[in-house]
Enzyme design. Structure first.
Site, mmCIF file in Angstrom:
data_model
loop_
_atom_site.group_PDB
_atom_site.id
_atom_site.type_symbol
_atom_site.label_atom_id
_atom_site.label_comp_id
_atom_site.label_asym_id
_atom_site.label_seq_id
_atom_site.Cartn_x
_atom_site.Cartn_y
_atom_site.Cartn_z
ATOM 1 N N GLN A 27 0.819 -1.205 0.000
ATOM 2 C CA GLN A 27 0.000 0.000 0.000
ATOM 3 C C GLN A 27 0.852 1.254 0.000
ATOM 4 O OE1 GLN A 27 -2.250 -0.985 3.541
ATOM 5 N NE2 GLN A 27 -1.281 0.652 4.686
ATOM 6 N N GLY A 28 0.276 2.285 -0.605
ATOM 7 C CA GLY A 28 0.887 3.597 -0.641
ATOM 8 C C GLY A 28 -0.163 4.639 -0.313
ATOM 9 N N TYR A 29 0.295 5.872 -0.131
ATOM 10 C CA TYR A 29 -0.608 6.949 0.275
ATOM 11 C C TYR A 29 -0.557 8.094 -0.726
ATOM 12 C CZ TYR A 29 -1.324 4.526 4.605
ATOM 13 O OH TYR A 29 -1.676 3.570 5.518
ATOM 14 N N ILE A 30 -1.724 8.431 -1.273
ATOM 15 C CA ILE A 30 -1.850 9.621 -2.113
ATOM 16 C C ILE A 30 -1.798 10.848 -1.210
ATOM 17 C CG2 ILE A 30 -3.417 10.896 -3.629
ATOM 18 C CD1 ILE A 30 -4.370 8.131 -4.679
ATOM 19 N N GLU A 82 2.764 9.211 -2.446
ATOM 20 C CA GLU A 82 3.933 9.820 -1.825
ATOM 21 C C GLU A 82 5.048 8.774 -1.772
ATOM 22 O OE1 GLU A 82 2.413 10.964 2.009
ATOM 23 O OE2 GLU A 82 1.049 12.437 1.162
#
Length: 156
Positions: A27-30, A82
Protein backbone atom coordinates in the site's frame (compact mmCIF):
# COMPACT_ATOMS: atom_id res chain seq x y z
CA UNK A 1 -18.76 4.18 8.31
CA UNK A 2 -17.12 4.54 11.72
CA UNK A 3 -14.18 2.21 12.38
CA UNK A 4 -13.43 1.21 15.98
CA UNK A 5 -10.25 -0.77 16.56
CA UNK A 6 -7.58 -1.50 19.14
CA UNK A 7 -3.97 -2.16 18.23
CA UNK A 8 -1.32 -4.24 20.04
CA UNK A 9 2.29 -5.29 19.60
CA UNK A 10 2.78 -9.03 19.06
CA UNK A 11 5.09 -10.98 21.37
CA UNK A 12 5.60 -14.28 19.50
CA UNK A 13 4.89 -16.02 16.19
CA UNK A 14 2.12 -18.36 17.44
CA UNK A 15 -0.37 -16.31 15.36
CA UNK A 16 0.96 -18.02 12.23
CA UNK A 17 -0.28 -21.48 13.26
CA UNK A 18 -3.57 -20.03 14.60
CA UNK A 19 -4.33 -18.08 11.40
CA UNK A 20 -7.21 -19.18 9.16
CA UNK A 21 -5.68 -17.31 6.20
CA UNK A 22 -3.00 -14.84 5.14
CA UNK A 23 -2.51 -12.38 2.30
CA UNK A 24 0.20 -10.06 1.01
CA UNK A 25 -0.58 -6.35 1.12
CA UNK A 26 1.23 -3.50 -0.61
CA UNK A 27 0.00 0.00 0.00
CA UNK A 28 0.89 3.60 -0.64
CA UNK A 29 -0.61 6.95 0.27
CA UNK A 30 -1.85 9.62 -2.11
CA UNK A 31 -2.35 11.78 0.99
CA UNK A 32 -0.94 10.97 4.43
CA UNK A 33 -1.80 14.21 6.23
CA UNK A 34 -2.68 13.72 9.86
CA UNK A 35 -6.43 13.36 10.12
CA UNK A 36 -7.08 12.57 6.47
CA UNK A 37 -5.44 9.79 4.58
CA UNK A 38 -6.09 8.49 1.09
CA UNK A 39 -4.62 5.02 0.66
CA UNK A 40 -4.17 2.75 -2.35
CA UNK A 41 -3.83 -0.93 -1.52
CA UNK A 42 -3.27 -4.14 -3.43
CA UNK A 43 -4.23 -7.17 -1.38
CA UNK A 44 -3.28 -10.33 -3.21
CA UNK A 45 -4.73 -9.55 -6.68
CA UNK A 46 -7.39 -6.97 -5.72
CA UNK A 47 -7.11 -3.19 -5.58
CA UNK A 48 -8.70 -0.85 -3.01
CA UNK A 49 -8.99 2.89 -2.44
CA UNK A 50 -9.55 3.94 1.19
CA UNK A 51 -10.18 7.34 2.73
CA UNK A 52 -9.85 7.76 6.49
CA UNK A 53 -10.74 10.75 8.65
CA UNK A 54 -9.21 11.92 11.93
CA UNK A 55 -9.09 9.60 14.94
CA UNK A 56 -10.95 10.43 18.12
CA UNK A 57 -8.89 11.60 21.11
CA UNK A 58 -8.15 8.05 22.30
CA UNK A 59 -7.22 6.87 18.81
CA UNK A 60 -9.95 4.20 18.93
CA UNK A 61 -12.42 5.41 16.33
CA UNK A 62 -12.44 7.21 12.98
CA UNK A 63 -14.39 7.49 9.75
CA UNK A 64 -13.39 5.05 7.00
CA UNK A 65 -14.62 4.73 3.40
CA UNK A 66 -13.32 1.97 1.10
CA UNK A 67 -14.06 0.78 -2.43
CA UNK A 68 -12.63 -2.07 -4.46
CA UNK A 69 -10.83 -1.09 -7.68
CA UNK A 70 -9.68 -3.09 -10.68
CA UNK A 71 -6.08 -4.21 -10.12
CA UNK A 72 -4.74 -2.18 -13.07
CA UNK A 73 -6.33 1.03 -11.69
CA UNK A 74 -4.79 0.45 -8.26
CA UNK A 75 -1.38 -0.08 -9.91
CA UNK A 76 -1.83 3.17 -11.85
CA UNK A 77 -2.75 5.05 -8.65
CA UNK A 78 0.50 3.87 -7.02
CA UNK A 79 2.23 6.35 -9.36
CA UNK A 80 0.44 9.20 -7.57
CA UNK A 81 1.52 8.04 -4.12
CA UNK A 82 3.93 9.82 -1.82
CA UNK A 83 7.39 8.25 -1.49
CA UNK A 84 7.51 5.10 0.64
CA UNK A 85 5.58 1.86 0.47
CA UNK A 86 4.11 -0.45 3.08
CA UNK A 87 4.71 -4.16 2.40
CA UNK A 88 3.24 -6.68 4.82
CA UNK A 89 1.60 -10.05 5.22
CA UNK A 90 -1.73 -10.01 7.06
CA UNK A 91 -2.80 -13.07 9.04
CA UNK A 92 -6.47 -13.45 10.08
CA UNK A 93 -6.59 -15.09 13.50
CA UNK A 94 -9.96 -16.00 15.04
CA UNK A 95 -10.22 -15.63 18.82
CA UNK A 96 -13.56 -15.88 20.62
CA UNK A 97 -16.12 -13.75 18.77
CA UNK A 98 -13.51 -11.65 16.95
CA UNK A 99 -10.88 -11.97 14.25
CA UNK A 100 -7.50 -10.37 14.89
CA UNK A 101 -5.63 -8.96 11.90
CA UNK A 102 -1.93 -9.56 12.52
CA UNK A 103 0.36 -7.56 10.23
CA UNK A 104 3.90 -8.83 9.78
CA UNK A 105 5.82 -5.99 8.13
CA UNK A 106 8.57 -6.39 5.54
CA UNK A 107 10.97 -4.06 3.74
CA UNK A 108 11.99 -1.04 5.83
CA UNK A 109 9.53 -2.06 8.57
CA UNK A 110 10.94 -5.60 8.89
CA UNK A 111 10.69 -6.90 12.45
CA UNK A 112 7.49 -5.04 13.38
CA UNK A 113 4.41 -7.19 14.03
CA UNK A 114 1.14 -5.55 15.08
CA UNK A 115 -2.32 -7.01 15.79
CA UNK A 116 -5.63 -5.14 15.48
CA UNK A 117 -9.14 -6.08 16.50
CA UNK A 118 -12.22 -4.28 15.18
CA UNK A 119 -15.03 -3.65 17.63
CA UNK A 120 -18.66 -2.59 17.33
CA UNK A 121 -18.41 -0.37 20.43
CA UNK A 122 -15.44 1.21 22.24
CA UNK A 123 -16.28 -0.70 25.44
CA UNK A 124 -16.93 -4.06 23.75
CA UNK A 125 -15.09 -6.88 25.57
CA UNK A 126 -12.94 -9.35 23.62
CA UNK A 127 -10.83 -12.41 24.30
CA UNK A 128 -7.10 -11.76 24.13
CA UNK A 129 -4.93 -14.30 22.30
CA UNK A 130 -1.65 -15.33 23.94
CA UNK A 131 0.50 -13.47 21.39
CA UNK A 132 -0.86 -10.00 22.32
CA UNK A 133 1.61 -7.66 23.99
CA UNK A 134 1.56 -3.95 24.81
CA UNK A 135 -1.44 -1.97 23.59
CA UNK A 136 -0.41 0.80 21.16
CA UNK A 137 -3.89 2.07 20.19
CA UNK A 138 -3.68 5.75 19.29
CA UNK A 139 0.14 5.84 19.14
CA UNK A 140 0.75 7.61 15.84
CA UNK A 141 4.14 5.97 15.22
CA UNK A 142 2.32 2.64 14.65
CA UNK A 143 -0.02 4.05 11.97
CA UNK A 144 0.84 2.71 8.50
CA UNK A 145 0.85 6.27 7.14
CA UNK A 146 3.57 7.14 9.70
CA UNK A 147 5.54 3.92 9.10
CA UNK A 148 5.70 4.89 5.42
CA UNK A 149 7.58 8.10 6.36
CA UNK A 150 9.45 6.88 9.44
CA UNK A 151 10.04 3.15 8.97
CA UNK A 152 10.57 0.88 11.98
CA UNK A 153 14.16 0.15 10.86
CA UNK A 154 15.05 3.83 11.54
CA UNK A 155 13.62 3.96 15.05
CA UNK A 156 16.18 4.26 17.84
Amino acid sequence: MQEIERKFLVTDSSYRTQAESSSRIRQGYICSARGRTVRVRIRDEKGFLTIKGPSDEAGLSRYEWERELPLNEAEELFRLCEPGMIDKVRYLVPCGNHVFEVDEFHGENEGLVVAEVELRDVSEPFETPSFLGEEVTGQVKYYNSFLMKEPYSRWK
